[in-house]
Write a protein that holds these residues in place. Structure first.
Motif, PDB file in Angstrom:
ATOM      1  N   LYS A 173       0.843  -1.188   0.000  1.00 43.15           N
ATOM      2  CA  LYS A 173       0.000   0.000   0.000  1.00 43.15           C
ATOM      3  C   LYS A 173       0.883   1.244   0.000  1.00 43.15           C
ATOM      4  O   LYS A 173       1.663   1.480   0.917  1.00 43.15           O
ATOM      5  N   ARG A 174       0.730   2.063  -1.018  1.00 43.59           N
ATOM      6  CA  ARG A 174       1.500   3.299  -1.077  1.00 43.59           C
ATOM      7  C   ARG A 174       0.798   4.434  -0.325  1.00 43.59           C
ATOM      8  O   ARG A 174       1.428   5.330   0.222  1.00 43.59           O
ATOM      9  N   GLY A 175      -0.536   4.364  -0.340  1.00 44.11           N
ATOM     10  CA  GLY A 175      -1.313   5.368   0.367  1.00 44.11           C
ATOM     11  C   GLY A 175      -1.841   6.434  -0.565  1.00 44.11           C
ATOM     12  O   GLY A 175      -1.816   6.310  -1.795  1.00 44.11           O
ATOM     13  N   LEU A 176      -2.334   7.509   0.041  1.00 45.97           N
ATOM     14  CA  LEU A 176      -2.897   8.597  -0.740  1.00 45.97           C
ATOM     15  C   LEU A 176      -1.784   9.435  -1.351  1.00 45.97           C
ATOM     16  O   LEU A 176      -0.819   9.799  -0.675  1.00 45.97           O
ATOM     17  N   ILE A 177      -1.933   9.735  -2.627  1.00 44.31           N
ATOM     18  CA  ILE A 177      -0.976  10.623  -3.291  1.00 44.31           C
ATOM     19  C   ILE A 177      -1.756  11.688  -4.039  1.00 44.31           C
ATOM     20  O   ILE A 177      -2.923  11.484  -4.421  1.00 44.31           O
ATOM     21  N   GLN A 178      -1.148  12.806  -4.235  1.00 43.86           N
ATOM     22  CA  GLN A 178      -1.778  13.898  -4.953  1.00 43.86           C
ATOM     23  C   GLN A 178      -1.567  13.685  -6.456  1.00 43.86           C
ATOM     24  O   GLN A 178      -0.434  13.660  -6.940  1.00 43.86           O
ATOM     25  N   VAL A 179      -2.651  13.533  -7.162  1.00 39.30           N
ATOM     26  CA  VAL A 179      -2.588  13.267  -8.601  1.00 39.30           C
ATOM     27  C   VAL A 179      -3.108  14.473  -9.351  1.00 39.30           C
ATOM     28  O   VAL A 179      -4.200  14.989  -9.065  1.00 39.30           O
ATOM     29  N   LYS A 180      -2.332  14.925 -10.320  1.00 36.42           N
ATOM     30  CA  LYS A 180      -2.695  16.102 -11.096  1.00 36.42           C
ATOM     31  C   LYS A 180      -4.027  15.889 -11.806  1.00 36.42           C
ATOM     32  O   LYS A 180      -4.223  14.921 -12.536  1.00 36.42           O
TER      33      LYS A 180
END
Length: 433
Positions: free
Chosen positions: A409-416
């Motif tokens: 699990k990488r988790g939440l990331i900000q995606v453009k």
């Protein structure tokens, strides 16, 4: 090196076999000319035998009617029966393995059954060796019309008839009944009949061979065009375009899209010649194409050093996510092997997304099969916001694969353009039961 599973090996063998069959197509088509000619010869030999049987019965009936004495009727019946028996035997042999293997011998036997057998019968019964040019001419014209193949066989049958007559003439040494001018005239007629028959067969067979070669060349060109079209478009879409060249757009409720980008390739382009750069990129993408073919994935396009593929269309399937996952893992292994063999340090960044798309072909020129929709954009973002050497997937893909594959699990990331998204890193197949 990559070690494929047994099912992968089976699919790869099939792929290799298809490639070999394409290379052998021209040789197979060229060799088939001989088979076609042999098949044609056998069919026409049977037809000629049937015609000769009927013609022989009419001649027997005529001689029985024309001769008034019983002895003459018996002789006519005997000669006709022997000839009919030989023709019937040749007809029967055409349907046996012997006839299918040696049609040339059946051809000569059928010819000499009429010309030579009649000569021998008449010589034995009546000591009459007058040349039967009318029967010979009829036979050779019939053969040239019905069986216009293998001109040398026609020539041999004609020479055999002449040799048979001359042999009997030397053995019996009969007294000639007609002046020499008669025999010269008959010989000239017979000579030109033979020349015309052989020459017409030669011309016909030459024309047929050219037609076969032209047809073969056209079939090869069509197959080449078909393969080229199928390299550009999926088979189903290619068939639709051939039947109705209009805009094609189909909606698919759930597919899995893959984007892959070669990390470090742009930097390499600044210190590598264009030719070498293209060669490296071509080698890598050929490996990816082989994996796509192996796993049943539809390659969509390449953009620079990026690679796009999809599973679940145009032929819909339920295991599209697993198929893409297997291909993505295979691409990682392929890059590792490529680096080892070519002394390179490439890494691949892969993004995967699952959801609905619209797929089709638009425009008037340079057709290309493409995808549109939020799923495509998400897969592109999964790749561009991913980690070098990793396979990043969205939540929807994770939910389909979590029981069969191991994830981190990488988790939440900000995606453009998307905001925050939960993402996962695909590690490997879960081999635990």
């Amino acid at each position: 090196m990559i070690h494929p599973s047994n099912s992968d090996k089976t699919q790869l063998d099939a792929l290799i076999s298809r490639g070999m069959s394409h290379r052998q197509t021209k040789n197979n088509l060229a060799a088939s000319y001989q088979e076609q000619r042999k098949s044609f010869l056998l069919k026409r030999l049977q037809l000629q035998a049937q015609i000769l049987l009927v013609a022989g019965l009419t001649l027997i009936a005529f001689f029985l009617w024309a001769n008034s004495s019983l002895e003459a009727k018996i002789y006519a019946f005997k000669i006709g029966a022997v000839v009919e028996l030989f023709i019937l035997l040749c007809w029967g042999l055409c349907k046996t393995p012997i006839g299918r293997r040696y049609p040339d011998l059946i051809f000569l036997s059928l010819s000499w059954a009429v010309t030579c057998v009649v000569q021998v019968d008449i010589a034995l019964l009546f000591n009459d060796l007058e040349p039967r040019t009318s029967i010979w001419t009829l036979m050779f014209l019939t053969q040239a019309t019905i069986i216009p193949v293998q001109w040398w066989m026609h020539l041999i049958s004609q020479l055999g008839t002449i040799i048979c007559y001359l042999t009997l003439y030397l053995l019996y040494n009969p007294v000639l009944k007609n002046p020499s001018a008669f025999y010269v005239e008959q010989g000239l007629y017979f000579f030109w009949t033979c020349i015309i028959c052989v020459f017409s067969v030669y011309l016909y067979e030459r024309l047929r061979k050219k037609e076969f070669q032209a047809r073969t060349a056209m079939e090869l060109a069509q197959q080449k065009s078909e393969r080229l079209l199928l390299n550009i478009l999926p088979e189903m879409i290619a068939e639709q375009l051939k039947q109705q060249p209009t805009t094609i757009a189909d909606s698919f409720l759930e597919v899995t899209v893959l984007f892959a980008d070669i990390v470090g390739f742009t930097e390499l382009s600044t210190r590598t010649s264009p030719a070498e750069l293209v060669e490296l990129l071509n080698t890598i993408f050929c490996l990816f194409d082989q994996l796509a073919e192996l796993h049943g994935v539809e390659k969509i396009k390449t953009i620079g050093d990026a690679y796009m593929a999809v599973a679940g269309l145009p032929n819909q399937s339920k295991n599209h996510a697993s198929v893409i996952a297997n291909m993505a893992l295979g691409m990682q292994k392929a890059i590792t092997t490529f680096n080892t063999e070519n002394n390179q340090l490439f890494r691949i960044r892969i993004g995967v997304s699952t959801g609905p798309v619209v797929a089709g072909v638009i425009g008037l020129k340079k057709f290309a099969y493409d995808l549109w929709g939020d799923t495509v954009n998400t897969a592109s973002r999964m790749e561009s916001h991913g980690i070098a050497g990793s396979i990043q997937v969205c939540e929807a893909t994770y939910q389909l694969l979590k029981d069969k594959y191991l994830f981190e699990k990488r988790g939440l990331i900000q995606v453009k353009g998307k905001g925050e998204m939960m993402t996962y890193i695909l590690k490997e197949i879960n081999f635990k039961p």
